[in-house]
Design a protein around this motif. Structure first.
Motif, mmCIF file in Angstrom:
data_model
loop_
_atom_site.group_PDB
_atom_site.id
_atom_site.type_symbol
_atom_site.label_atom_id
_atom_site.label_comp_id
_atom_site.label_asym_id
_atom_site.label_seq_id
_atom_site.Cartn_x
_atom_site.Cartn_y
_atom_site.Cartn_z
ATOM 1 N N ARG A 183 -4.130 -5.950 5.102
ATOM 2 C CA ARG A 183 -4.927 -5.652 6.291
ATOM 3 C C ARG A 183 -5.597 -4.280 6.192
ATOM 4 N NH1 ARG A 183 -0.768 -2.892 9.897
ATOM 5 N NH2 ARG A 183 1.007 -2.855 8.500
ATOM 6 N N TYR A 237 -6.124 1.150 -0.383
ATOM 7 C CA TYR A 237 -4.676 1.160 -0.205
ATOM 8 C C TYR A 237 -4.021 0.138 -1.115
ATOM 9 C CZ TYR A 237 -5.131 4.174 3.805
ATOM 10 O OH TYR A 237 -5.393 5.236 4.614
ATOM 11 N N PHE A 274 -2.050 10.150 -6.331
ATOM 12 C CA PHE A 274 -2.381 8.948 -5.579
ATOM 13 C C PHE A 274 -1.432 8.731 -4.413
ATOM 14 C CE2 PHE A 274 -4.077 4.648 -6.835
ATOM 15 C CZ PHE A 274 -5.345 5.120 -7.006
ATOM 16 N N VAL A 317 -2.241 9.072 -0.240
ATOM 17 C CA VAL A 317 -2.103 7.990 0.729
ATOM 18 C C VAL A 317 -0.985 8.298 1.719
ATOM 19 C CG1 VAL A 317 -1.601 5.551 1.020
ATOM 20 C CG2 VAL A 317 -3.066 6.312 -0.815
ATOM 21 N N LEU A 354 -5.486 9.180 3.615
ATOM 22 C CA LEU A 354 -6.675 9.227 2.749
ATOM 23 C C LEU A 354 -7.775 10.085 3.359
ATOM 24 C CD1 LEU A 354 -7.482 5.689 1.320
ATOM 25 C CD2 LEU A 354 -7.259 7.823 0.079
ATOM 26 N N TYR A 407 6.893 5.853 -4.800
ATOM 27 C CA TYR A 407 6.206 4.651 -4.356
ATOM 28 C C TYR A 407 6.993 3.839 -3.360
ATOM 29 C CZ TYR A 407 2.018 5.289 -6.807
ATOM 30 O OH TYR A 407 0.815 5.777 -7.173
ATOM 31 N N VAL A 408 8.307 3.863 -3.508
ATOM 32 C CA VAL A 408 9.117 3.163 -2.511
ATOM 33 C C VAL A 408 8.875 3.805 -1.141
ATOM 34 C CG1 VAL A 408 11.461 2.593 -1.794
ATOM 35 C CG2 VAL A 408 10.826 2.436 -4.205
ATOM 36 N N LEU A 410 6.270 5.499 -0.261
ATOM 37 C CA LEU A 410 4.884 5.235 0.129
ATOM 38 C C LEU A 410 4.754 3.855 0.770
ATOM 39 C CD1 LEU A 410 1.914 6.049 0.012
ATOM 40 C CD2 LEU A 410 1.799 4.866 -2.162
ATOM 41 N N ILE A 411 5.340 2.855 0.141
ATOM 42 C CA ILE A 411 5.200 1.494 0.662
ATOM 43 C C ILE A 411 5.881 1.391 2.027
ATOM 44 C CG2 ILE A 411 5.822 -0.923 0.235
ATOM 45 C CD1 ILE A 411 5.378 -0.318 -2.774
ATOM 46 N N LEU A 451 3.642 2.941 4.583
ATOM 47 C CA LEU A 451 2.488 2.096 4.897
ATOM 48 C C LEU A 451 2.855 0.969 5.857
ATOM 49 C CD1 LEU A 451 0.514 1.768 1.570
ATOM 50 C CD2 LEU A 451 -0.063 3.070 3.595
ATOM 51 N N PHE A 452 4.107 0.495 5.773
ATOM 52 C CA PHE A 452 4.553 -0.526 6.716
ATOM 53 C C PHE A 452 4.473 0.008 8.148
ATOM 54 C CE2 PHE A 452 6.585 -3.168 3.439
ATOM 55 C CZ PHE A 452 6.357 -4.410 3.974
ATOM 56 N N PRO A 465 0.092 2.857 8.609
ATOM 57 C CA PRO A 465 -0.835 2.561 7.519
ATOM 58 C C PRO A 465 -1.790 3.709 7.196
ATOM 59 C CG PRO A 465 -0.807 0.782 9.114
ATOM 60 C CD PRO A 465 0.007 1.892 9.688
ATOM 61 N N ALA A 466 -2.132 4.524 8.177
ATOM 62 C CA ALA A 466 -3.122 5.564 7.912
ATOM 63 C C ALA A 466 -2.502 6.778 7.227
ATOM 64 C CB ALA A 466 -3.793 5.985 9.205
ATOM 65 N N ASP A 476 -9.485 4.771 10.026
ATOM 66 C CA ASP A 476 -10.002 4.792 8.666
ATOM 67 C C ASP A 476 -9.281 3.798 7.769
ATOM 68 O OD1 ASP A 476 -11.700 6.734 9.405
ATOM 69 O OD2 ASP A 476 -10.567 8.390 8.550
ATOM 70 N N ALA A 477 -8.094 3.389 8.182
ATOM 71 C CA ALA A 477 -7.264 2.602 7.278
ATOM 72 C C ALA A 477 -7.554 1.111 7.373
ATOM 73 C CB ALA A 477 -5.787 2.855 7.578
ATOM 74 N N THR A 478 -7.792 0.637 8.574
ATOM 75 C CA THR A 478 -8.000 -0.794 8.720
ATOM 76 C C THR A 478 -9.486 -1.087 8.726
ATOM 77 O OG1 THR A 478 -7.647 -0.351 11.044
ATOM 78 C CG2 THR A 478 -5.897 -1.476 9.900
ATOM 79 N N VAL A 479 -9.807 -2.331 8.431
ATOM 80 C CA VAL A 479 -11.215 -2.659 8.293
ATOM 81 C C VAL A 479 -11.871 -2.797 9.658
ATOM 82 C CG1 VAL A 479 -12.829 -4.160 7.125
ATOM 83 C CG2 VAL A 479 -10.527 -3.931 6.284
#
Lengths: 303, 291, 245
Positions: free
Chosen positions: A84, A89, B225, B229, B233, B267-268, B270-271, B274-275, B278-279, B287-290
């Motif tokens: 999403r 990302y 990276f 994030v 970003l 990365y763990v 980071l993920i 993001l859950f 997200p931003a 900025d994060a979602t479309v």
């Protein structure tokens, strides 16, 4: 000369496996426009799962699908927080997934034997028939490639595939048409991962030995080059580019080089520059596909 | 207690270098809204330029360091001009692919010119001294001082100078900035120059603390990276925060869990972030979602 | 005085047979117009008629297929927007017209980006604050936190900072409460009276025509009517189509 019969059969098997990999990445990146860098990881998950299961006596016909399913599940979990979000990302998270997967292959020594790798992976067999020779294996790999190719072609021309392309062209407008963009992206991502898992299984049972170095990030980047060469979203182009690429990579090994040039570095340099030049000057790929624009898609949807 | 303090300081050292590298990512994302994969490789080239000047050219380390920053800035500007600017109007996929390819080519060039073997600065600054419960080498002190100095310099630039303000204006809205009379191409070139110079600094400092390898660019990319994030970003200060968090958590994790998972921990986290958010920590959700 | 005396010394903007659009789609199908120094000119028309595209074409932000745009006698085609700004053109877009993460003061600084740091900036920024006292109170505030009306004032103020020869405003009253619409138009009139040539594009035809020296009515990418603001206000056809009566 050096192009012996055995080498050609070997190259063809590799081409078939890379073909499946490239087609699956083409579905995710070329068709849907999801910038996934984890393809080597899904390939590895398929390879390790399938290899480990058969080494514990489970037949390949079960182990191979298990590898595909596990790769798909990993993709699904990664997809939940990321599909999403805007594309960058997904790039970051899949890059991370690639690193985590590599760390698991390397460090979960009790299962994967770590850097020592897994030797003695049994050959693939279906209901008692074992694909023991390279020729037999070529038949199996070619059939798998054909099946994947047909599925990818079907997907491309199905309503599902048209939505995927619409997402790549203009995600906002696709949303405005009332399509659940996230679900389509998720399916594309999961199916692509499962196909990469299939390629992994084929690789593991062909070579008979895998170690973490087979699934490094560079592999994904080579696949990028292939699908850019073939034209993003173009399945036939992807397969042809795979042939060209694998042949070129093997060919580069036989070029007489001065001692001071590191052949691996030269290969990487050539491929890198090729990718830059392609994107800058021939973004539609060497084999242009019929362009399906979003406008045409909408005309079709709205009748 | 002593261990925890030591780990925290070690995390600060690593985090400082990650943050320096992450700044360039973040600034380029702000200006052009794409992730410049080649940034880590540019940092690697910076480290090697300093190495060549210092170890092979015999130039003292401080001028070598500064010269490397200047030359790497030039490299960054060149890459933008030749590989990214022609694609600015193309789909973002094209810029992403090109930056991956540039990273390919840079790593390979260094490998061909200087070999794939591990190199070291061999600085005569490995003497350890003690502050309270914490042990530090001179190099580590330099790393902390440098990263804070550069970050303060960047803050000053972005807040008080005309160039800095126009960099922020461009990140807000490139078109409006151009309409207002700002030369967008010039400011974007400056963004690449500054980002690449800081990347070179990160590369040199990492090279001093550990060693140099043509593949180190990829490690820098991975860390920077994640930092970018994690922080959000496009938000430079978020990138700095993300860099420090990752440096510290990595060092804590390496000690309390296992060193082999050190590179995965970032990365763990980071993920997981993001859950929930997200931003990123300091990013703007829109900025994060479309949509 | 208000005829088509194109090419004369007083013409600041001259457009001839302009055909322009975005990508493959054509929006303007050959429009011609001009603006004289010291005038306030308006262009009215329905949504999608090509008003914004006209402004964007003048700034070099569209795909120009035919015709010419002369600003102060020089062709503008192929010029970067910042070059046009340096030549004395200011454009206040309809949306995204401020830098939300910059402070109010920094927004104005960006508007006056090209000014040499010789004190003219201070003088000009104080003039903008004098004109828009609401901005003066919020110098340090992030522009993204301003209200809709305040944003509009800031956008206009940003446009004025470069001391333009021609100020172009795209639908400055759009989405504002009636009281604020009045305020915006009053500001535009004052800016014009202080000597700036103004080109304002509006959907609010009645209000725009009432302040304009001359006006153009655009329909589907073509100029339909032109004349003085008063003439068009009286024109029965224009009344029926755009003035709701």
């Amino acid at each position: 000369m050096f192009a012996s019969y055995g080498l050609i059969v070997h190259l063809l098997v590799i081409i078939a496996i890379y073909g499946i990999l490239s087609l699956s990445l083409n579905l995710v990146l070329g068709v849907t426009g999801l910038f996934s860098i984890a393809h080597a990881a899904f390939y590895g998950v398929g390879a390790y799962t399938s290899a480990l299961l058969t080494m514990r006596g489970i037949p390949w016909v079960v182990a191979m699908p298990a590898g595909m399913v596990l790769a798909g599940i990993v993709a699904y979990i990664i997809g939940i927080p990321t599909v999403r979000l805007v594309g960058d990302y997904l790039a970051v998270v899949t890059l991370g997934l690639g690193e985590i997967a590599r760390a698991v292959f390397r460090n979960w020594i009790s299962v994967t034997r770590g850097p020592m790798g897994l030797p003695g992976i049994p050959s693939a067999s279906i209901f008692g028939f074992t694909f023991g020779t390279a020729e037999q294996y070529l038949v199996l790999a070619a059939i798998c490639l054909l099946v994947v190719y047909v599925i990818c072609q079907r997907l491309l021309s199905s309503p599902f595939g048209r939505v995927l392309k619409a997402i790549r062209e203009d995600q906002r407008a696709t949303l405005a048409l009332g399509k659940n963009v996230d679900r389509f992206k998720m399916w594309s991502f999961v199916i692509g991962a499962a196909m990469a898992g299939l390629a992994g299984s084929l690789f593991a049972h062909y070579i008979g030995f895998i170690d973490p170095s087979s699934f490094v990030m560079w592999l994904t980047f080579f696949l990028f080059l292939i699908i850019v060469l073939g034209g993003l979203g173009n399945n036939l182009g992807t397969v042809l580019a795979t042939v060209v690429f694998v042949a070129a990579r093997e060919g580069l090994r036989f070029v007489g080089l001065p001692d001071w040039i590191n052949p691996a570095a030269l290969q990487q340099f050539v491929f890198g520059m090729l990718l830059v030049v392609m994107t800058l000057f021939k973004p539609e790929g060497l084999i242009p596909a019929r362009k399906v624009t979003y406008r045409r898609y909408r005309q079709r949807v709205e009748g | 207690m002593g261990i925890a303090a030591q780990l925290l300081v070690n995390g600060l050292i690593a985090g400082g270098t990650y943050a320096l590298a992450a700044i360039g990512y973040s600034m380029v994302y702000g200006a052009l809204k794409f992730i410049n994969f080649a940034h880590g490789s540019i940092a690697m080239v910076g480290a090697y330029i300093a190495f060549v000047l210092f170890s092979l050219g015999g130039i003292p380390i401080i001028p070598a360091f500064l010269l490397s920053m200047a030359l790497t800035a030039l490299l960054g500007v060149l890459v933008e001009r030749l590989a990214y600017r022609p694609l600015r109007a193309s789909p973002k996929l094209a810029s992403l692919t090109t930056s991956v390819a540039v990273s390919f080519a840079l790593d390979a060039s260094v490998m061909m010119l200087l070999g794939a073997e591990i190199r070291s600065f061999r600085l005569p600054m490995q003497r350890t001294f003690q502050i309270g419960p914490v042990y530090l080498t001179l190099v580590q002190t330099v790393i902390i001082a440098c990263s804070f100095a550069f970050m303060f310099g960047l803050y000053f630039l972005l807040t008080f100078t005309k160039l800095g303000k126009s960099i922020r204006a461009i990140a807000d809205d490139l078109l409006l900035a151009e309409i207002s009379g700002i030369n967008g191409n010039l400011v974007i070139a400056a963004v690449f120059a500054i980002g690449s110079a800081l990347a070179a600094a990160a590369g040199v400092l990492i090279g001093m603390e550990t060693n140099l390898q043509p593949t180190m660019g990829f490690m820098i990319t991975v860390k920077a990276f994640a930092a970018v994030v994690l922080g959000g970003l496009g938000n430079v200060y978020g990138a700095i925060l993300g860099g420090f968090i990752i440096g510290i958590v990595e060092n804590l994790g390496a000690w309390y869990i296992s060193p082999v998972w050190k590179d995965s921990i970032a990365y763990v986290i980071l993920i997981l972030v993001l859950f929930v958010r997200p931003a990123g920590l300091l990013g703007k959700p829109e900025d994060a979602t479309v949509v | 005085m208000q005829g088509n005396n194109s090419g004369s010394r007083d013409t600041i903007l001259e457009i001839q047979d302009l055909v322009a659009g975005y990508g493959a789609s054509e929006v303007l199908h050959g429009i011609s117009m001009d603006i004289q120094v010291g005038e306030i000119v308006t262009m009215v028309g329905a949504n999608g008629a090509g008003k914004t595209t006209t402004l964007r074409s003048i700034c070099g932000l569209t795909n120009i297929r035919g015709g010419t745009v002369l600003f102060k006698g020089l062709k503008t085609t192929g010029k970067a927007p910042h070059v046009m700004s340096a030549r004395g053109l200011a454009f206040v877009p309809q949306e995204r017209s401020i830098f939300p993460s910059l402070s109010v003061h920094e927004n104005l600084e960006m508007g006056g980006y090209r000014l040499a740091d010789d004190g003219r900036f201070e003088e000009r920024v104080e003039r903008v604050y004098g004109r828009f006292p609401v901005l003066d109170q919020r110098r340090k505030q992030r522009a993204g936190t301003l209200s809709g009306g305040e944003r509009r004032m800031l956008a206009i103020g940003r446009g004025l900072m470069s001391n333009p020869d021609l100020l172009m405003l795209d639908e400055p009253s759009l989405g504002l409460a009636p009281k604020l619409v009045e305020e915006v138009f009053r500001h535009i009139q004052e800016i014009h009276e202080d000597g700036t040539t103004v080109f304002v594009v509006e959907q609010n035809a009645r209000r725009a025509l009432s302040i304009a020296d001359r006006a153009y009515v655009i329909e589907l990418g073509r100029i339909r009517h032109q004349g003085s603001g008063q003439e068009l206000l009286q024109d029965p056809e224009v009344q029926r189509a755009y003035l709701g009566g």
